[in-house]
Write a protein that holds these residues in place. Structure first.
Motif, mmCIF file in Angstrom:
data_model
loop_
_atom_site.group_PDB
_atom_site.id
_atom_site.type_symbol
_atom_site.label_atom_id
_atom_site.label_comp_id
_atom_site.label_asym_id
_atom_site.label_seq_id
_atom_site.Cartn_x
_atom_site.Cartn_y
_atom_site.Cartn_z
ATOM 1 N N ASN A 1 -0.164 24.221 11.621
ATOM 2 C CA ASN A 1 1.096 23.649 12.312
ATOM 3 C C ASN A 1 2.389 23.578 11.595
ATOM 4 O O ASN A 1 3.373 23.953 11.843
ATOM 5 C CB ASN A 1 0.757 22.554 13.115
ATOM 6 N N GLU B 1 -2.560 16.743 11.490
ATOM 7 C CA GLU B 1 -3.842 16.822 11.866
ATOM 8 C C GLU B 1 -4.314 18.429 11.522
ATOM 9 O O GLU B 1 -5.312 18.982 11.454
ATOM 10 C CB GLU B 1 -4.068 16.885 13.391
ATOM 11 N N MET C 1 -4.260 3.200 20.776
ATOM 12 C CA MET C 1 -4.491 2.293 19.429
ATOM 13 C C MET C 1 -3.738 2.905 18.308
ATOM 14 O O MET C 1 -3.586 3.868 17.891
ATOM 15 C CB MET C 1 -6.050 2.378 18.983
ATOM 16 N N LYS D 1 -13.896 13.422 6.591
ATOM 17 C CA LYS D 1 -13.870 14.144 7.788
ATOM 18 C C LYS D 1 -15.360 13.781 8.066
ATOM 19 O O LYS D 1 -15.810 13.705 9.460
ATOM 20 C CB LYS D 1 -13.613 15.389 7.735
ATOM 21 N N GLN E 1 -10.927 3.687 17.531
ATOM 22 C CA GLN E 1 -10.484 4.787 16.430
ATOM 23 C C GLN E 1 -11.977 5.024 15.675
ATOM 24 O O GLN E 1 -12.244 4.143 14.996
ATOM 25 C CB GLN E 1 -9.456 4.608 15.491
ATOM 26 N N LYS F 1 -10.906 10.039 17.129
ATOM 27 C CA LYS F 1 -10.953 9.926 15.851
ATOM 28 C C LYS F 1 -9.910 8.911 14.914
ATOM 29 O O LYS F 1 -10.465 8.244 14.088
ATOM 30 C CB LYS F 1 -10.989 11.523 15.128
ATOM 31 N N GLY F 2 -8.731 8.943 15.304
ATOM 32 C CA GLY F 2 -7.787 7.967 14.766
ATOM 33 C C GLY F 2 -6.767 9.110 14.016
ATOM 34 O O GLY F 2 -7.128 9.961 13.273
ATOM 35 N N THR G 1 -11.164 14.291 22.254
ATOM 36 C CA THR G 1 -11.074 15.065 20.855
ATOM 37 C C THR G 1 -11.179 16.583 21.154
ATOM 38 O O THR G 1 -11.560 16.918 22.443
ATOM 39 C CB THR G 1 -12.650 14.945 20.352
ATOM 40 N N HIS G 2 -10.817 17.219 20.196
ATOM 41 C CA HIS G 2 -10.802 18.814 20.518
ATOM 42 C C HIS G 2 -11.911 19.428 19.606
ATOM 43 O O HIS G 2 -11.812 20.753 19.528
ATOM 44 C CB HIS G 2 -9.537 19.419 20.008
HETATM 45 C C1 LIG Z 1 -6.500 12.074 24.706
HETATM 46 C C2 LIG Z 1 -6.366 11.690 23.226
HETATM 47 C C3 LIG Z 1 -5.731 10.343 23.254
HETATM 48 C C4 LIG Z 1 -5.513 9.874 21.717
HETATM 49 N N1 LIG Z 1 -4.954 8.735 21.427
HETATM 50 C C5 LIG Z 1 -4.934 8.098 20.286
HETATM 51 C C6 LIG Z 1 -4.780 6.830 19.996
HETATM 52 O O1 LIG Z 1 -4.772 6.101 20.886
HETATM 53 N N2 LIG Z 1 -4.740 6.284 18.435
HETATM 54 C C7 LIG Z 1 -5.180 7.283 17.598
HETATM 55 O O2 LIG Z 1 -4.977 6.794 16.371
HETATM 56 N N3 LIG Z 1 -5.417 8.502 17.811
HETATM 57 C C8 LIG Z 1 -5.433 9.017 19.041
HETATM 58 N N4 LIG Z 1 -5.754 10.390 19.536
HETATM 59 C C9 LIG Z 1 -5.672 11.315 18.294
HETATM 60 C C10 LIG Z 1 -7.053 11.397 17.553
HETATM 61 O O3 LIG Z 1 -7.238 10.291 16.727
HETATM 62 C C11 LIG Z 1 -7.047 12.522 16.522
HETATM 63 O O4 LIG Z 1 -6.121 12.582 15.636
HETATM 64 C C12 LIG Z 1 -6.889 13.936 16.900
HETATM 65 O O5 LIG Z 1 -7.293 14.052 18.252
HETATM 66 C C13 LIG Z 1 -7.440 15.192 16.231
HETATM 67 O O6 LIG Z 1 -9.002 14.773 16.189
HETATM 68 P P1 LIG Z 1 -10.099 15.478 16.950
HETATM 69 O O7 LIG Z 1 -10.795 14.713 17.492
HETATM 70 O O8 LIG Z 1 -9.481 16.939 17.767
HETATM 71 O O9 LIG Z 1 -10.813 16.414 15.861
HETATM 72 P P2 LIG Z 1 -10.235 17.439 14.532
HETATM 73 O O10 LIG Z 1 -11.644 17.296 13.513
HETATM 74 O O11 LIG Z 1 -9.179 16.757 13.753
HETATM 75 O O12 LIG Z 1 -9.956 18.597 15.147
HETATM 76 C C14 LIG Z 1 -10.791 19.547 15.719
HETATM 77 C C15 LIG Z 1 -10.370 20.602 16.049
HETATM 78 O O13 LIG Z 1 -9.126 20.550 17.088
HETATM 79 C C16 LIG Z 1 -8.259 21.323 16.935
HETATM 80 N N5 LIG Z 1 -6.838 20.443 16.405
HETATM 81 C C17 LIG Z 1 -7.109 19.276 16.228
HETATM 82 N N6 LIG Z 1 -5.728 18.759 16.307
HETATM 83 C C18 LIG Z 1 -4.977 19.797 16.234
HETATM 84 C C19 LIG Z 1 -3.587 19.906 16.048
HETATM 85 N N7 LIG Z 1 -2.597 18.737 15.962
HETATM 86 N N8 LIG Z 1 -3.161 21.058 16.256
HETATM 87 C C20 LIG Z 1 -3.594 22.100 16.456
HETATM 88 N N9 LIG Z 1 -5.386 21.991 16.579
HETATM 89 C C21 LIG Z 1 -5.833 20.880 16.209
HETATM 90 C C22 LIG Z 1 -8.551 22.146 15.712
HETATM 91 O O14 LIG Z 1 -9.100 23.390 16.016
HETATM 92 C C23 LIG Z 1 -9.480 21.445 14.684
HETATM 93 O O15 LIG Z 1 -10.369 22.156 14.063
HETATM 94 C C24 LIG Z 1 -5.823 10.847 20.545
HETATM 95 C C25 LIG Z 1 -6.663 12.220 20.795
HETATM 96 C C26 LIG Z 1 -6.771 12.297 22.080
HETATM 97 C C27 LIG Z 1 -7.159 13.796 22.317
#
Ligand SMILES: Cc1cc2nc3c(=O)[nH]c(=O)nc-3n(C[C@H](O)[C@H](O)[C@H](O)COP(=O)(O)OP(=O)(O)OC[C@H]3O[C@@H](n4cnc5c(N)ncnc54)[C@H](O)[C@@H]3O)c2cc1C
Length: 304
Positions: A293, A289, A132, A198, A160, A184-185, A223-224
């Motif tokens: 980084n 994010e 998305m 957040k 998202q 999350k987006g 998500t991470h």
């Molecule tokens: C498999 C997958 C597919 C995705 N597809 C889409 C999509 O189609 N459209 C869309 O809008 N978004 C997509 N995303 C991105 C998503 O929306 C988030 O922007 C991204 O995953 C960070 O959010 P989080 O859930 O990890 O939580 P957060 O609260 O951002 O992060 C949680 C923890 O994860 C770690 N972390 C997160 N991001 C990073 C980074 N870049 N570098 C280092 N550590 C980090 C950190 O330790 C952080 O404290 C996707 C993500 C994943 C995992």
């Protein structure tokens, strides 16, 4: 928040994108998040992951293409990827962006390209995941997803949690039996469209995650966030939802420390593995994010 907005703004600047994608200074730094410039690089990563019990979804980098031949080339590139995965006997999916298939240029051409890919994927018994993008694309993306699901039944769509509308969209996907990847987006969105804090995004994520775990068709939790991952495991255990009724997804290179743990605990994990030359917007979203980084990147550039 301001830094994140600046980075997401820069992610959309085409001149900077051209400079960065051809700069030999920055290229080596992208290796943490991107498998490499070629399909072979991504397949090599995939086979290492599969040896460790981790699945993959392949992302051929590219978005907002500016000509229809480019959109067709994206489609061809993905068809090649599907065929190579099939030859390797891999269980990987492919992830696409509709603006890479021409959505900004012609809805009909985009649809024809995606249809061709979905047809080939169906012939090979494979799933296509549709990323998305920013909120202006959501309605058009979901319309196409409904049609693809009805015709081929081999599509999963990203929803998202930061978008205020996503509760309704998740309900519609559950009703139609369309698999969802909940994330999350990652784009810059106005407050009218998306939660800005957040804590609000996280709360909505957990809510939608529970709806999907209970009612969704094989949901993917992308998500991470360790707290959310722990909550998903707890909820699934309490509700007696089997570990193979859903999967976790993470982006390549973000949490290598956690990856192997999922398979060891009996959960499914799929990594999103990007490859290709058009890495700039994807890379900038990863920087946005996590400000740490960016510091790493600046230190490297200062060293020259
Ligand atoms: C498999 C997958 C597919 C995705 N597809 C889409 C999509 O189609 N459209 C869309 O809008 N978004 C997509 N995303 C991105 C998503 O929306 C988030 O922007 C991204 O995953 C960070 O959010 P989080 O859930 O990890 O939580 P957060 O609260 O951002 O992060 C949680 C923890 O994860 C770690 N972390 C997160 N991001 C990073 C980074 N870049 N570098 C280092 N550590 C980090 C950190 O330790 C952080 O404290 C996707 C993500 C994943 C995992």
């Amino acid at each position: 928040m301001i830094l994140r907005s600046c980075l997401l703004f820069l992610a959309r600047q085409k001149a900077l994108r051209r400079w960065m994608e051809t700069s030999s200074l920055v290229r080596p730094l992208t290796a943490r998040f991107i498998a490499g410039p070629t399909l072979d690089d991504a397949l090599a990563v995939g086979s290492r992951l599969e040896r460790d019990g981790i699945m993959m979804t392949l992302d051929r980098l590219g978005e907002n293409v500016s000509s229809l031949p480019e959109a067709e080339a994206s489609c061809e590139g993905y068809i090649e990827a599907l065929r190579r995965l099939d030859q390797l006997g891999s269980n990987a999916t492919v992830s696409i962006k509709l603006t890479q298939f021409g959505l900004d240029l012609s809805a009909d051409a985009c649809r024809a390209n995606v249809w061709r890919l979905a047809e080939e994927a169906a012939r090979l018994g494979r799933t296509i995941e549709i990323d998305m993008e920013s909120s202006e694309y959501v309605d058009r993306t979901l319309r196409l997803v409904f049609d693809l699901h009805e015709r081929f039944g081999n599509v999963r769509v990203a929803i998202q949690a930061y978008l205020r509308r996503s509760g309704r969209d998740v309900e519609r996907m559950c009703d139609a039996g369309i698999p969802v990847r909940l994330c999350k987006g990652a784009y810059l969105e106005p407050a009218a469209a998306a939660f800005q804090a957040k804590s609000e995004v996280d709360r909505n994520y957990v809510h939608l995650m529970k709806v999907l775990l209970e009612r969704g068709a094989y949901p993917a939790l992308a998500t991470h966030d360790e707290k959310i991952i722990a909550e998903a495991k707890r909820f699934a255990r309490d509700k007696q939802i089997a570990p193979d009724a859903f999967e976790f997804q993470m982006l390549y290179g973000i949490r290598r420390d956690l990856e192997r743990q999922f398979a060891a605990e009996g959960y499914r994990l799929r990594l999103y593995v990007p490859y290709g030359q058009a890495w700039y917007p994807y890379f900038m979203r990863r920087l946005a994010e996590r400000p740490a980084n960016l510091l790493f990147l600046l230190r490297h550039l200062a060293r020259g």
